[in-house]
Design a protein around this motif. Structure first.
Motif, PDB file in Angstrom:
ATOM      1  N   ASN A   1     -30.014  -6.352 -33.264  1.00  0.00           N
ATOM      2  CA  ASN A   1     -28.843  -5.772 -32.591  1.00  0.00           C
ATOM      3  C   ASN A   1     -29.129  -4.382 -32.040  1.00  0.00           C
ATOM      4  O   ASN A   1     -29.758  -3.573 -32.713  1.00  0.00           O
ATOM      5  CB  ASN A   1     -27.677  -5.628 -33.574  1.00  0.00           C
ATOM      6  CG  ASN A   1     -26.994  -6.950 -33.828  1.00  0.00           C
ATOM      7  OD1 ASN A   1     -27.102  -7.889 -33.030  1.00  0.00           O
ATOM      8  ND2 ASN A   1     -26.296  -7.038 -34.947  1.00  0.00           N
ATOM      9  N   GLY A   2     -28.644  -4.153 -30.843  1.00  0.00           N
ATOM     10  CA  GLY A   2     -28.735  -2.816 -30.272  1.00  0.00           C
ATOM     11  C   GLY A   2     -29.994  -2.543 -29.461  1.00  0.00           C
ATOM     12  O   GLY A   2     -30.093  -1.511 -28.806  1.00  0.00           O
ATOM     13  N   VAL A   3     -30.934  -3.460 -29.489  1.00  0.00           N
ATOM     14  CA  VAL A   3     -32.199  -3.214 -28.766  1.00  0.00           C
ATOM     15  C   VAL A   3     -32.047  -3.390 -27.256  1.00  0.00           C
ATOM     16  O   VAL A   3     -32.887  -2.929 -26.481  1.00  0.00           O
ATOM     17  CB  VAL A   3     -33.358  -4.123 -29.266  1.00  0.00           C
ATOM     18  CG1 VAL A   3     -33.738  -3.767 -30.691  1.00  0.00           C
ATOM     19  CG2 VAL A   3     -33.000  -5.596 -29.145  1.00  0.00           C
ATOM     20  N   GLY A   4     -30.968  -4.085 -26.850  1.00  0.00           N
ATOM     21  CA  GLY A   4     -30.757  -4.311 -25.412  1.00  0.00           C
ATOM     22  C   GLY A   4     -30.899  -5.770 -25.024  1.00  0.00           C
ATOM     23  O   GLY A   4     -31.190  -6.098 -23.877  1.00  0.00           O
ATOM     24  N   LYS A   5     -30.633  -6.637 -25.980  1.00  0.00           N
ATOM     25  CA  LYS A   5     -30.776  -8.078 -25.741  1.00  0.00           C
ATOM     26  C   LYS A   5     -29.817  -8.585 -24.657  1.00  0.00           C
ATOM     27  O   LYS A   5     -30.230  -9.244 -23.709  1.00  0.00           O
ATOM     28  CB  LYS A   5     -30.496  -8.826 -27.053  1.00  0.00           C
ATOM     29  CG  LYS A   5     -31.484  -9.913 -27.335  1.00  0.00           C
ATOM     30  CD  LYS A   5     -31.323 -10.485 -28.733  1.00  0.00           C
ATOM     31  CE  LYS A   5     -30.094  -9.961 -29.396  1.00  0.00           C
ATOM     32  NZ  LYS A   5     -29.869 -10.186 -30.743  1.00  0.00           N
ATOM     33  N   THR A   6     -28.531  -8.263 -24.816  1.00  0.00           N
ATOM     34  CA  THR A   6     -27.538  -8.751 -23.859  1.00  0.00           C
ATOM     35  C   THR A   6     -27.805  -8.198 -22.460  1.00  0.00           C
ATOM     36  O   THR A   6     -27.748  -8.929 -21.471  1.00  0.00           O
ATOM     37  CB  THR A   6     -26.119  -8.343 -24.305  1.00  0.00           C
ATOM     38  OG1 THR A   6     -26.021  -8.553 -25.711  1.00  0.00           O
ATOM     39  CG2 THR A   6     -25.069  -9.161 -23.604  1.00  0.00           C
ATOM     40  N   THR A   7     -28.104  -6.921 -22.410  1.00  0.00           N
ATOM     41  CA  THR A   7     -28.409  -6.289 -21.130  1.00  0.00           C
ATOM     42  C   THR A   7     -29.611  -6.969 -20.472  1.00  0.00           C
ATOM     43  O   THR A   7     -29.605  -7.240 -19.265  1.00  0.00           O
ATOM     44  CB  THR A   7     -28.720  -4.784 -21.348  1.00  0.00           C
ATOM     45  OG1 THR A   7     -27.654  -4.212 -22.097  1.00  0.00           O
ATOM     46  CG2 THR A   7     -28.877  -4.048 -20.041  1.00  0.00           C
ATOM     47  N   THR A   8     -30.613  -7.255 -21.269  1.00  0.00           N
ATOM     48  CA  THR A   8     -31.821  -7.904 -20.751  1.00  0.00           C
ATOM     49  C   THR A   8     -31.505  -9.300 -20.212  1.00  0.00           C
ATOM     50  O   THR A   8     -32.024  -9.696 -19.167  1.00  0.00           O
ATOM     51  CB  THR A   8     -32.900  -7.982 -21.854  1.00  0.00           C
ATOM     52  OG1 THR A   8     -33.250  -6.652 -22.232  1.00  0.00           O
ATOM     53  CG2 THR A   8     -34.146  -8.717 -21.369  1.00  0.00           C
TER      54      THR A   8
ATOM     55  N   ASP B   1     -17.991 -11.538 -25.595  1.00  0.00           N
ATOM     56  CA  ASP B   1     -17.307 -10.889 -24.467  1.00  0.00           C
ATOM     57  C   ASP B   1     -18.297 -10.155 -23.580  1.00  0.00           C
ATOM     58  O   ASP B   1     -18.209 -10.186 -22.360  1.00  0.00           O
ATOM     59  CB  ASP B   1     -16.282  -9.861 -24.975  1.00  0.00           C
ATOM     60  CG  ASP B   1     -15.120 -10.539 -25.690  1.00  0.00           C
ATOM     61  OD1 ASP B   1     -14.973 -11.764 -25.526  1.00  0.00           O
ATOM     62  OD2 ASP B   1     -14.388  -9.829 -26.408  1.00  0.00           O
ATOM     63  N   GLN B   2     -19.231  -9.490 -24.226  1.00  0.00           N
ATOM     64  CA  GLN B   2     -20.216  -8.702 -23.491  1.00  0.00           C
ATOM     65  C   GLN B   2     -21.075  -9.601 -22.604  1.00  0.00           C
ATOM     66  O   GLN B   2     -21.375  -9.260 -21.458  1.00  0.00           O
ATOM     67  CB  GLN B   2     -21.089  -7.976 -24.510  1.00  0.00           C
ATOM     68  CG  GLN B   2     -21.740  -6.720 -23.984  1.00  0.00           C
ATOM     69  CD  GLN B   2     -22.723  -6.164 -24.990  1.00  0.00           C
ATOM     70  OE1 GLN B   2     -22.617  -6.409 -26.206  1.00  0.00           O
ATOM     71  NE2 GLN B   2     -23.710  -5.437 -24.508  1.00  0.00           N
ATOM     72  N   LEU B   3     -21.424 -10.770 -23.135  1.00  0.00           N
ATOM     73  CA  LEU B   3     -22.225 -11.704 -22.337  1.00  0.00           C
ATOM     74  C   LEU B   3     -21.401 -12.231 -21.162  1.00  0.00           C
ATOM     75  O   LEU B   3     -21.927 -12.422 -20.061  1.00  0.00           O
ATOM     76  CB  LEU B   3     -22.737 -12.860 -23.208  1.00  0.00           C
ATOM     77  CG  LEU B   3     -23.876 -13.658 -22.575  1.00  0.00           C
ATOM     78  CD1 LEU B   3     -25.151 -12.829 -22.483  1.00  0.00           C
ATOM     79  CD2 LEU B   3     -24.150 -14.945 -23.343  1.00  0.00           C
TER      80      LEU B   3
ATOM     81  N   LEU C   1     -37.641   2.119 -22.034  1.00  0.00           N
ATOM     82  CA  LEU C   1     -38.879   2.865 -21.832  1.00  0.00           C
ATOM     83  C   LEU C   1     -38.588   4.147 -21.046  1.00  0.00           C
ATOM     84  O   LEU C   1     -39.338   5.110 -21.113  1.00  0.00           O
ATOM     85  CB  LEU C   1     -39.881   1.977 -21.080  1.00  0.00           C
ATOM     86  CG  LEU C   1     -41.366   2.201 -21.320  1.00  0.00           C
ATOM     87  CD1 LEU C   1     -41.719   2.248 -22.792  1.00  0.00           C
ATOM     88  CD2 LEU C   1     -42.187   1.126 -20.631  1.00  0.00           C
ATOM     89  N   ASP C   2     -37.479   4.131 -20.310  1.00  0.00           N
ATOM     90  CA  ASP C   2     -37.055   5.329 -19.573  1.00  0.00           C
ATOM     91  C   ASP C   2     -36.564   6.419 -20.508  1.00  0.00           C
ATOM     92  O   ASP C   2     -36.522   7.584 -20.137  1.00  0.00           O
ATOM     93  CB  ASP C   2     -35.918   4.968 -18.593  1.00  0.00           C
ATOM     94  CG  ASP C   2     -34.741   4.295 -19.314  1.00  0.00           C
ATOM     95  OD1 ASP C   2     -34.972   3.297 -20.010  1.00  0.00           O
ATOM     96  OD2 ASP C   2     -33.603   4.788 -19.166  1.00  0.00           O
ATOM     97  N   GLY C   3     -36.211   6.036 -21.746  1.00  0.00           N
ATOM     98  CA  GLY C   3     -35.598   7.004 -22.644  1.00  0.00           C
ATOM     99  C   GLY C   3     -36.550   7.593 -23.661  1.00  0.00           C
ATOM    100  O   GLY C   3     -36.115   8.215 -24.625  1.00  0.00           O
TER     101      GLY C   3
ATOM    102  N   GLY D   1     -33.822   1.303 -17.585  1.00  0.00           N
ATOM    103  CA  GLY D   1     -32.501   1.863 -17.329  1.00  0.00           C
ATOM    104  C   GLY D   1     -31.431   0.848 -17.655  1.00  0.00           C
ATOM    105  O   GLY D   1     -31.726  -0.275 -18.049  1.00  0.00           O
ATOM    106  N   GLU D   2     -30.166   1.257 -17.473  1.00  0.00           N
ATOM    107  CA  GLU D   2     -29.053   0.393 -17.878  1.00  0.00           C
ATOM    108  C   GLU D   2     -28.565  -0.524 -16.771  1.00  0.00           C
ATOM    109  O   GLU D   2     -27.782  -1.433 -17.011  1.00  0.00           O
ATOM    110  CB  GLU D   2     -27.895   1.263 -18.385  1.00  0.00           C
ATOM    111  CG  GLU D   2     -28.259   2.058 -19.637  1.00  0.00           C
ATOM    112  CD  GLU D   2     -27.076   2.801 -20.215  1.00  0.00           C
ATOM    113  OE1 GLU D   2     -26.406   2.247 -21.095  1.00  0.00           O
ATOM    114  OE2 GLU D   2     -26.817   3.931 -19.759  1.00  0.00           O
ATOM    115  N   LYS D   3     -29.013  -0.275 -15.554  1.00  0.00           N
ATOM    116  CA  LYS D   3     -28.507  -1.063 -14.426  1.00  0.00           C
ATOM    117  C   LYS D   3     -29.175  -2.436 -14.348  1.00  0.00           C
ATOM    118  O   LYS D   3     -30.263  -2.634 -14.875  1.00  0.00           O
ATOM    119  CB  LYS D   3     -28.719  -0.308 -13.113  1.00  0.00           C
ATOM    120  CG  LYS D   3     -27.856   0.946 -12.996  1.00  0.00           C
ATOM    121  CD  LYS D   3     -27.752   1.431 -11.564  1.00  0.00           C
ATOM    122  CE  LYS D   3     -29.089   1.742 -10.946  1.00  0.00           C
ATOM    123  NZ  LYS D   3     -29.746   2.920 -11.547  1.00  0.00           N
TER     124      LYS D   3
END
Ligand code: GDP
Length: 304
Positions: free
Chosen positions: A112-119, A148-150, A258-260, A284-286
């Motif tokens: 959780n929190g690693v950026g799975k959904t965003t990816t 919901d996020q997905l 990796l940007d952070g 990034g988040e976009k």
């Protein structure tokens, strides 16, 4: 490529600056030079084993080419980093492996929190841009808000989302998603999964069950099992890679955020110690901030 370079600016600024200082300080390549270099690499999260290997290789190369002047070392360090990254693989499989025809299933795992959904959202966008019909499976039924996020990502990238209610059996969600993807004639099904590492055994059993369903319903699937890791967690990311690869066949890594971080060297450590290719990096988040990983561009970008 420019985007790749700018996303790495934190690592590059820190690494390039230290390296320039090193060259300015030690004009000759001696034992002190190597000691300092070792320190810089470890600070950049390259990982102790990988650093040791690199330093050994560099010492041999310096001897072989009779290098005295430290200003020549940047080029040698870049060459060796790329060599170590690829190891014996002459041809790295950077892009996604997909089915020649019919449905491809990609399983996305990670804490959780690693950026799975965003990816998943970014990957869906990328695949859609390639003209593919993409379906998302809301397989994380555990974390509040995950479904919901997905769905938000599904709307954003115009991909349908197959879901059950929170707390339901993830394997059942994946089963339904496969049937739905098949009936739609979809090209790719991206499966989200839970990431609660607090209960490691349960999570691994759950992932195994999901995988069995996928294998049974779609011959040759999963075509990829991508482990998502957060670059800002450094050596923690490496230990997560070890945990997941012990119980699932991880075929590739997505290294997010990796940007952070100024410690982008973690890419080297993961590739070298796990022998799993880093397929994508998050910069990034976009939705467009996902790039295929290219070790050559990465390493040379650090010195640019
Ligand atoms: P999940 O719990 O693994 O599904 O994680 P999320 O996809 O919800 O991401 C957690 C946070 O990390 C969110 O705020 C994302 O916007 C952020 N994030 C994800 N990938 C990246 C990335 O590559 N770079 C940056 N800077 N942030 C990211």
């Amino acid at each position: 490529a420019d985007k790749f370079i700018s996303g790495l600016s934190k690592t590059r600024d820190s690494f390039a600056e230290k390296l320039n200082d090193l060259v300015a300080q030690y004009r000759t390549v001696d034992e002190d030079f190597f000691e300092e270099l070792e320190e810089i690499l470890i600070t950049a999260d390259v990982g102790v084993n990988t650093v040791m290997e690199l330093i050994d290789e560099l010492k041999m190369e310096v001897k072989r080419r009779n290098i005295k002047d430290s200003s020549e070392m940047k080029e040698v360090i870049s060459e060796k980093l790329v060599e170590i990254y690829y190891g014996d693989d002459t041809e790295e499989m950077e892009e996604l492996q997909l089915a020649e025809e019919g449905l491809s299933v990609i399983l996305i795992v990670g804490v959780n929190g690693v950026g799975k959904t965003t990816t998943i959202g970014k990957l869906a966008k990328r695949l859609k841009d390639q003209g593919k019909n993409v379906v998302l499976a809301a397989g994380d039924t555990f974390r509040a808000g995950a479904i919901d996020q997905l769905e938000v990502w599904g709307e954003r990238v115009n991909a349908s989302v197959i879901k059950h209610s929170e707390g339901s059996d993830p394997a059942a969600v994946i089963y339904d998603a496969i049937q739905s993807a098949k009936s739609k004639g979809a090209d790719v099904l991206l499966c989200d999964t839970a990431g609660r590492l607090q209960n490691k055994v349960n999570l691994m059993n759950e992932l195994a069950k999901v995988k069995r369903i996928i294998e049974r319903e779609v011959p040759g699937a999963p075509h990829e099992t991508l482990l998502v890791l957060d670059a800002t967690t450094g050596q923690n990311a490496l230990s997560q890679a070890k945990t997941f690869s012990q119980s699932t066949d991880v075929s590739g890594i997505v290294l997010t955020k990796l940007d952070g971080t100024a410690k982008g060297g973690i890419v080297m450590a993961i590739r070298n110690e796990m022998d799993i290719p880093v397929k994508f990096v998050g910069l990034g988040e976009k939705v467009t901030d996902l790039q295929s990983f290219d070790a050559h561009a990465f390493v040379y970008g650090l010195f640019a």
